[in-house]
Design a protein around this motif. Sequence first.
Motif, short mmCIF file in Angstrom:
data_model
loop_
_atom_site.label_atom_id
_atom_site.label_comp_id
_atom_site.label_asym_id
_atom_site.label_seq_id
_atom_site.Cartn_x
_atom_site.Cartn_y
_atom_site.Cartn_z
N MET A 123 -15.91 0.85 5.32
CA MET A 123 -15.00 0.56 4.15
C MET A 123 -14.16 1.93 3.94
N ALA A 124 -12.81 1.70 4.28
CA ALA A 124 -11.98 3.04 4.28
C ALA A 124 -11.64 3.31 2.61
N LEU A 125 -11.09 4.67 2.87
CA LEU A 125 -10.59 5.21 1.44
C LEU A 125 -9.20 5.00 1.68
N ARG A 126 -8.55 4.80 0.56
CA ARG A 126 -7.01 4.84 0.35
C ARG A 126 -6.79 6.13 -0.47
N HIS A 127 -5.94 7.04 0.04
CA HIS A 127 -5.68 8.30 -0.61
C HIS A 127 -4.23 8.45 -1.03
N TYR A 128 -3.68 8.26 -2.24
CA TYR A 128 -2.56 8.33 -2.83
C TYR A 128 -2.11 9.67 -3.16
N THR A 129 -0.72 10.01 -2.88
CA THR A 129 -0.38 11.32 -3.83
C THR A 129 0.71 11.11 -4.32
N LEU A 130 1.03 11.66 -5.51
CA LEU A 130 2.10 11.64 -6.47
C LEU A 130 2.49 13.19 -6.97
N CYS B 108 -9.11 5.67 -3.71
CA CYS B 108 -9.92 4.39 -4.13
C CYS B 108 -10.59 3.78 -2.86
N TYR B 109 -11.22 2.57 -3.05
CA TYR B 109 -11.77 2.11 -1.78
C TYR B 109 -10.68 1.10 -1.32
N GLU B 110 -10.76 0.69 -0.20
CA GLU B 110 -9.65 -0.35 0.39
C GLU B 110 -9.87 -1.61 -0.16
N GLU B 111 -11.03 -2.17 -0.40
CA GLU B 111 -10.75 -3.41 -1.15
C GLU B 111 -10.61 -3.50 -2.60
N ASP B 112 -10.22 -2.17 -3.28
CA ASP B 112 -10.09 -2.21 -4.65
C ASP B 112 -8.92 -2.81 -4.94
N ASN B 113 -8.45 -3.07 -6.07
CA ASN B 113 -7.07 -3.85 -6.61
C ASN B 113 -5.96 -3.02 -6.56
N ILE B 114 -5.33 -3.25 -5.29
CA ILE B 114 -4.19 -2.19 -4.91
C ILE B 114 -2.77 -2.41 -5.99
N ALA B 115 -2.86 -3.68 -6.40
CA ALA B 115 -1.94 -3.74 -7.26
C ALA B 115 -1.74 -3.06 -8.69
N GLN B 116 -3.15 -3.11 -8.98
CA GLN B 116 -3.55 -2.32 -10.10
C GLN B 116 -3.37 -1.08 -10.06
N VAL C 30 -5.03 6.47 4.92
CA VAL C 30 -6.03 5.50 4.98
C VAL C 30 -7.06 6.16 5.55
N ARG C 31 -8.24 6.63 5.16
CA ARG C 31 -9.39 7.70 5.78
C ARG C 31 -10.59 6.68 5.92
N GLY C 32 -11.14 7.04 7.45
CA GLY C 32 -12.18 6.30 7.59
C GLY C 32 -12.15 4.97 7.93
#
Lengths: 362, 362
Positions: free
Chosen positions: A1-8, A74-82, A112-114
Amino acid sequence: MALRHYTLDFSLSTPVDAASTVPGLLSVFHDQEMTETVHDTNGHGYLATLVGKNGRLVILRVHSHGLVTIDLQCYEEDNIAQLDNLLNALEKKLKVLLKGNIIRIKRLPALVRGAEVDRYWPTTDGRLIEYDIDQVVYEEDSAYQNIKILHSHQFGNILVLNGDINMAESDLAYTQAIMGSGKENYADKEVLVLGGGDGGILAEVVKQKPKMITMVEISFSSKVIDGCKIHMRKTCGNMLDSLTGDCYQILVQDCVPVLKKYVQEGRTFDYVINDLTAIPISTEPEEDSTWEFLRLILDLSIKVLHPNGKYFTQGNSVNLTEALSLYEEQLGKLSCPVDFSKEVVCVPSYLELWVFYTIWKK
Amino acid sequence: MALRHYTLDFSLSTPVDAASTVPGLLSVFHDQEMTETVHDTNGHGYLATLVGKNGRLVILRVHSHGLVTIDLQCYEEDNIAQLDNLLNALEKKLKVLLKGNIIRIKRLPALVRGAEVDRYWPTTDGRLIEYDIDQVVYEEDSAYQNIKILHSHQFGNILVLNGDINMAESDLAYTQAIMGSGKENYADKEVLVLGGGDGGILAEVVKQKPKMITMVEISFSSKVIDGCKIHMRKTCGNMLDSLTGDCYQILVQDCVPVLKKYVQEGRTFDYVINDLTAIPISTEPEEDSTWEFLRLILDLSIKVLHPNGKYFTQGNSVNLTEALSLYEEQLGKLSCPVDFSKEVVCVPSYLELWVFYTIWKK
């Protein structure tokens, strides 16, 4: 399960006071049931970490010199739209809070990490590049190399050796460049190919009906041949299905003793194409032996070159100016004096421009 | 002052116990005088934040399912060699601690955040790409567009419109593709160019001595012309120095009324080259007007096309299959029936393959 890492990130024209910015931002996080821990930074601005549900994590920094950075993991399977909505809300809020003080707002595609399939393959000059890779189609370890063939929607299958993008099915431009960019006529010629395990050069030269092509691919790379003959057929056709054909032979041997034997026999070739490996990048003293090895091959190759023959090889990224200069220095140290020309070529899957050399006897 | 953000990730074959991993890692940080705060993650693995001197920050996560992620943020002017050593030490330690359980170690080139010159320009299909950009050579805002010209070591100057890479000095391949990939003869032909503010098409067509090229570039883009005629001379030559020349004229006007006038006059062209903008990417309902606008221009262009003439245009990234299909649908809705062909081209600075269309009257 990968980690999505956003930056702003918000770059500002003047330093910003955390007290005027932070409470407004925190309210956005509190709406998401995230709670903050504020850290002591020893005078390096404001830093809070916020932990939320489902393993969500936010790092909020207001750097004293005028930069606000937000990291959201957040984790890949999290609610991306949210999460997109959360980032939109933060961006909107910050635009209001920092009005008139903003130089740049930067929101990068999520890292996308891992992930199971790795999409990040930096360029030779060390830049971060995300490929459109969706599948690992082949992976083997030989005694000397890790060999991968990865699938890209736009480039087709890509051969990756020890983490370096080597050749994709889209890269006929590579093969054409290392054959002299269409300016040569291989009909009835004697051709020697060093390396070339993907079979691309073989497939293209054969079309021109040479007298004979001899390709010398070192034995530990036979796993390269095994992978390419199945997964890189747009590049090699059926060339690698058999070690000999009408006008070609593949010697699965180390090229150095083969070249030495040819020198001894006084054998010459109209074309020598060196497709072994890129010019060594490092210029550290411990790498001297790599340059020596490279020069040994060059020297032997020039010795087996017909007086009117041509030697072709790939160089390096056009941005690695130092490595290219060092290579050109080597050309002045050969036992037989040579001249050379170079060409900058766009090889589609490389995502950096590449230098190719033509070398001939003076 | 920019922030350098390093990542170091270990993907594991089995879940890992934080208790067996964390103390060993923390000792590496303690050597660097960094102190940790451990957070409650509600059952989502181990999470510690570590603050160090000079604004250094580390996020250490041991995710329960078998992934260790480390983030290291520092300022640009920090001791980079020291931080490389820290990452090396962490990598070495983790290799020992996780021995036999490691699927992949990934250490990406550092993200540079808040830098004066922005190097990250994602592809049309949303992938993260770091360019070798070292300088902003031109920046202006027109009423409709942000116009930048950025310098890249390998691509030369790059024209960026509203954040989209538009054309670099290295991109003759773009101009050749939108002129029909060398298969056309423009000598003594009537040519209409829509857009093309960088002057590339003008410069290449003029070489073939056409009867007349008319280029219609909308007035709000004159800042594009202003920038290109100074900074993109490898692309446009001296074409943009004057609005008229031996066999060309530039009309600084909106192309729609110009096209309507030509239709009314019954005027036709041997070639119409549409270099206005990329096909709209979005397929949202509110974007219908964009497709309508695009279809209007297409319809008018086909009307002014000679029965044996050809219309050339760029399409989109080869990966945006939906946008390409939608465009092709539009081609079936024109008042004059057309056929089309397409070609996939590698434009050096795009770092993604691009589709070009040829359209003709049935």
